[in-house]
Design a protein around this motif. Structure first.
Motif, mmCIF file in Angstrom:
data_model
loop_
_atom_site.group_PDB
_atom_site.id
_atom_site.type_symbol
_atom_site.label_atom_id
_atom_site.label_comp_id
_atom_site.label_asym_id
_atom_site.label_seq_id
_atom_site.Cartn_x
_atom_site.Cartn_y
_atom_site.Cartn_z
ATOM 1 N N SER A 172 14.460 -2.699 -11.417
ATOM 2 C CA SER A 172 13.097 -3.187 -10.174
ATOM 3 C C SER A 172 12.594 -1.342 -10.064
ATOM 4 O O SER A 172 13.275 -0.388 -10.195
ATOM 5 C CB SER A 172 12.871 -2.918 -9.180
ATOM 6 O OG SER A 172 11.749 -3.449 -7.812
ATOM 7 N N ASP A 173 11.000 -1.192 -10.276
ATOM 8 C CA ASP A 173 10.424 0.085 -10.038
ATOM 9 C C ASP A 173 10.561 0.296 -8.102
ATOM 10 O O ASP A 173 10.511 1.727 -8.294
ATOM 11 C CB ASP A 173 9.564 0.080 -10.901
ATOM 12 C CG ASP A 173 9.549 0.032 -12.446
ATOM 13 O OD1 ASP A 173 10.100 0.631 -13.150
ATOM 14 O OD2 ASP A 173 8.781 -0.291 -13.430
ATOM 15 N N ASP A 174 10.039 -0.525 -7.917
ATOM 16 C CA ASP A 174 9.666 -0.115 -6.642
ATOM 17 C C ASP A 174 10.473 -0.772 -5.844
ATOM 18 O O ASP A 174 9.689 -0.092 -4.626
ATOM 19 C CB ASP A 174 7.862 -1.084 -6.364
ATOM 20 C CG ASP A 174 8.302 -2.171 -7.121
ATOM 21 O OD1 ASP A 174 8.763 -2.999 -6.972
ATOM 22 O OD2 ASP A 174 6.821 -2.816 -6.806
ATOM 23 N N TYR A 175 11.502 -1.399 -5.976
ATOM 24 C CA TYR A 175 11.968 -2.623 -4.939
ATOM 25 C C TYR A 175 11.374 -3.079 -4.094
ATOM 26 O O TYR A 175 11.935 -2.891 -2.715
ATOM 27 C CB TYR A 175 13.283 -1.468 -4.282
ATOM 28 C CG TYR A 175 13.915 -0.599 -5.505
ATOM 29 C CD1 TYR A 175 15.034 -1.006 -6.088
ATOM 30 C CD2 TYR A 175 13.399 0.849 -5.593
ATOM 31 C CE1 TYR A 175 15.324 -0.282 -6.429
ATOM 32 C CE2 TYR A 175 14.250 1.554 -6.986
ATOM 33 C CZ TYR A 175 15.199 1.063 -7.489
ATOM 34 O OH TYR A 175 16.420 1.288 -8.249
ATOM 35 N N ARG A 176 10.362 -3.228 -3.669
ATOM 36 C CA ARG A 176 9.508 -4.217 -3.127
ATOM 37 C C ARG A 176 10.003 -5.343 -2.227
ATOM 38 O O ARG A 176 9.743 -5.729 -0.903
ATOM 39 C CB ARG A 176 8.277 -4.158 -4.026
ATOM 40 C CG ARG A 176 7.133 -5.607 -3.318
ATOM 41 C CD ARG A 176 6.084 -5.243 -4.328
ATOM 42 N NE ARG A 176 6.077 -5.734 -5.429
ATOM 43 C CZ ARG A 176 6.225 -7.352 -5.314
ATOM 44 N NH1 ARG A 176 5.643 -7.918 -4.093
ATOM 45 N NH2 ARG A 176 6.316 -8.023 -6.846
ATOM 46 N N VAL A 224 16.495 5.711 -2.741
ATOM 47 C CA VAL A 224 15.408 4.898 -2.927
ATOM 48 C C VAL A 224 15.127 4.244 -0.656
ATOM 49 O O VAL A 224 13.749 4.272 -0.272
ATOM 50 C CB VAL A 224 15.227 4.112 -3.763
ATOM 51 C CG1 VAL A 224 15.681 3.557 -5.122
ATOM 52 C CG2 VAL A 224 15.698 2.664 -2.880
#
Ligand code: CP3
Length: 368
Positions: A172-176, A224
Motif C-alpha cells: 500500500s502507498d497510504d495504508y488507508r 507509518v
C-alpha cells in the motif's frame, strides 16, 4: 554486578552473535537485509528453475541454495533464512500469491468482523517447509565436526506489519484501509494483532527449535503510524511477541532483533521492549542512538541502500562515515553493520563487496 558470559554455539565466525550480545569483537560484523535476492543473477536463475518465488520458498533445498548464494560471493558474518514474512498470513488461509513484477497479493482480506472471527494462530505444520529449510541450511553451514561457518538468522514480520498486508490485501502507498480499521474498529484491530503476536511467537520459537541461532522481527511499517498509535498498535504487540520468545536453545543464547523502519523517534521505548538488538534505518545518527540506548541493547544498521548505486570510492566513504558515527564499540556496546532497509534489486553485485570488505578492514583499524 557481574553477569555470566552467555554460552555461544561453536562457529568458525561468531562475530555477529557476539555483537548482538554486546561482547567484544575483532571487527564489526556485517550482513544485509534481503541479501539473498533479485540483485544476484544466480538468485534469478534458481528462481526461474523453481518457477516462482513461492516455489523457491516452499522447497527447502532451493531455499537453502539461495540462502548460501550471497555467502559464496561476500565475506558476510551471518546467513538469513530465505523465506518471506507473508508465509504466516498465508498459513492462516489468506491465500498468498506473487504475480510477476507486482508484489504480494492475498486472495482473502481481513476487513470486517466476520473475517476477523475466522482468524486463528495457524497450525505450524502448514509452515513445515520453513522449518525444514532452517534445518537444511544449518546442515549446509556445518563442517564435518558440526562447527557452523556463520550463524543463521530466522525472522518474522511484526504483528502490525503483517496486519498491514492482511487488511490491505497487498502492498500500500497510504495504508488507508488498515488505518481505517484501526481508527473505526480498534477492537477488531486489537483482535487481529493479538492473534498475529501469538502466531509470530510460535513461528519464531519453532524456527529456533529447528536451528535458527538469532531471530529478527521486521516492523517494516511501524513508522507509518502516528505517535501514540505506534505504541498501542505496533510496539505493544512486538513486546507481546518478545515476552514469549525462547531466550536459549540447547543451552545457547538466542539474540532477538527488532527493526522498526521509521522508528527513530521512538528508539528509547523500542530499546525497552525486551530485545537484544534494535535495527535502525538511515534517518538515525548511530552515535546519538548509542548514547540514548546506553548498554540496554546493541544497534544494527544503518547505511542508506541507495549508497550502493554510487562509485566504489564513494561507497567506502559512506561506510566509513557510518562506522565513525557509531565509534569503537566499548564495553557493553555492540554494532552490527547493515543497510537501513533491504538491498535494492537494481544494486550492482560488485558494489556489495566494497561495502563488506570496507566494514571489516576499517572497523579492525578503528580498534587499533
Ligand atoms: O533477507 C533475505 O535475504 C531473506 C529473505 C527475505 C525476503 N523477504 C525474500 C523476498 C526477507 C527477510 C523478507 C522480508 C520481507 N518480505 C519484508 C520485511 C523486510 C522489508 O523489506 O521491509 C516485507 C515487507 C516482505 C513482503 C514482501 N515480499 C514484498 C513487499 C515483496 C515484493 C517486493 C519486494 O520488495 O521484493 C516480497 C517478495 C520477496 N521476498 C522477494 C524476495 C527475494 C522478491 C520476490 C521475487 O524473487 O520475485
Amino acid at each position: 554486578m557481574t553477569s555470566a558470559t552467555p554460552k555461544l554455539p561453536s562457529l568458525a565466525n561468531d562475530r555477529f552473535l557476539r555483537a548482538c550480545l554486546r561482547l567484544p569483537t575483532d571487527a564489526t560484523p556485517v550482513w544485509l537485509m534481503r541479501q539473498a535476492g533479485r540483485y544476484l543473477p544466480e538468485y534469478r536463475a534458481t528462481r526461474d528453475k523453481a518457477g516462482s518465488f513461492m516455489g523457491l520458498a516452499t522447497n527447502p533445498q532451493a531455499a537453502c541454495e539461495v540462502t548460501l548464494q550471497p555467502l559464496a560471493r561476500y565475506d558476510l558474518d551471518a546467513a538469513i533464512l530465505f523465506s518471506d514474512i507473508l508465509t504466516v498470513p498465508d498459513a492462516m488461509g489468506l491465500g498468498l500469491s506473487f504475480a510477476a513484477g507486482e508484489g504480494p497479493k492475498f486472495a482473502h482480506v481481513v476487513r470486517d468482523e466476520a473475517a476477523v472471527a475466522k482468524l486463528a494462530v495457524p497450525d505450524m505444520d502448514k509452515l513445515r517447509y520453513v522449518f525444514d529449510a532452517v534445518r537444511t541450511i544449518r546442515q549446509a553451514l556445518s563442517d564435518s565436526n558440526g562447527v557452523g561457518r556463520v550463524p543463521l538468522i530466522g525472522f518474522s514480520g511484526s504483528p502490525w506489519t503483517l496486519a498491514c498486508y492482511m487488511v490491505e490485501g497487498g502492498g500500500s502507498d497510504d495504508y488507508r484501509l488498515v488505518k481505517t480499521l484501526m481508527y473505526q474498529r480498534p477492537d477488531l484491530m486489537h483482535r487481529i494483532l493479538a492473534i498475529n503476536a501469538d502466531a509470530v511467537a510460535l513461528y519464531l520459537n519453532t524456527q529456533i527449535e529447528a536451528g535458527a541461532q538469532a531471530v529478527m522481527v521486521f516492523d517494516s511499517w511501524g513508522g507509518v503510524l502516528a505517535d501514540g498509535a505506534f505504541q498501542e498498535f505496533s510496539l505493544a504487540y512486538t513486546k507481546r511477541v518478545l515476552s514469549q520468545l525462547k531466550k536459549e536453545h540447547e543451552g545457547f543464547r538466542i539474540p532477538h532483533i527488532v527493526f522498526t523502519k521509521g522508528g527513530g523517534l521512538w528508539i528509547d521505548q523500542i530499546a525497552d521492549a525486551g530485545s537484544d538488538v534494535v535495527g535502525l534505518d538511515w534517518t538515525v545518527n548511530l552515535g546519538q542512538a548509542r548514547a540514548q540506548v546506553g548498554d540496554r541493547v546493541a544497534l544494527q544498521g544503518n547505511l542508506d541502500p541507495n549508497v550502493l548505486f554510487a562509485q566504489p570510492d564513494q561507497i567506502k566513504t559512506e561506510v566509513i562515515k557510518t562506522l565513525d558515527s557509531f565509534g569503537v564499540p566499548g564495553a557493553g556496546h555492540g554494532h552490527i553493520f547493515n543497510l537501513g532497509h533491504g538491498i535494492s534489486q537494481f544494486t550492482p553485485p560488485e558494489h556489495v563487496s566494497v561495502l563488506v570488505d570496507t566494514v571489516h578492514a576499517y572497523s579492525r583499524q578503528q580498534r587499533g
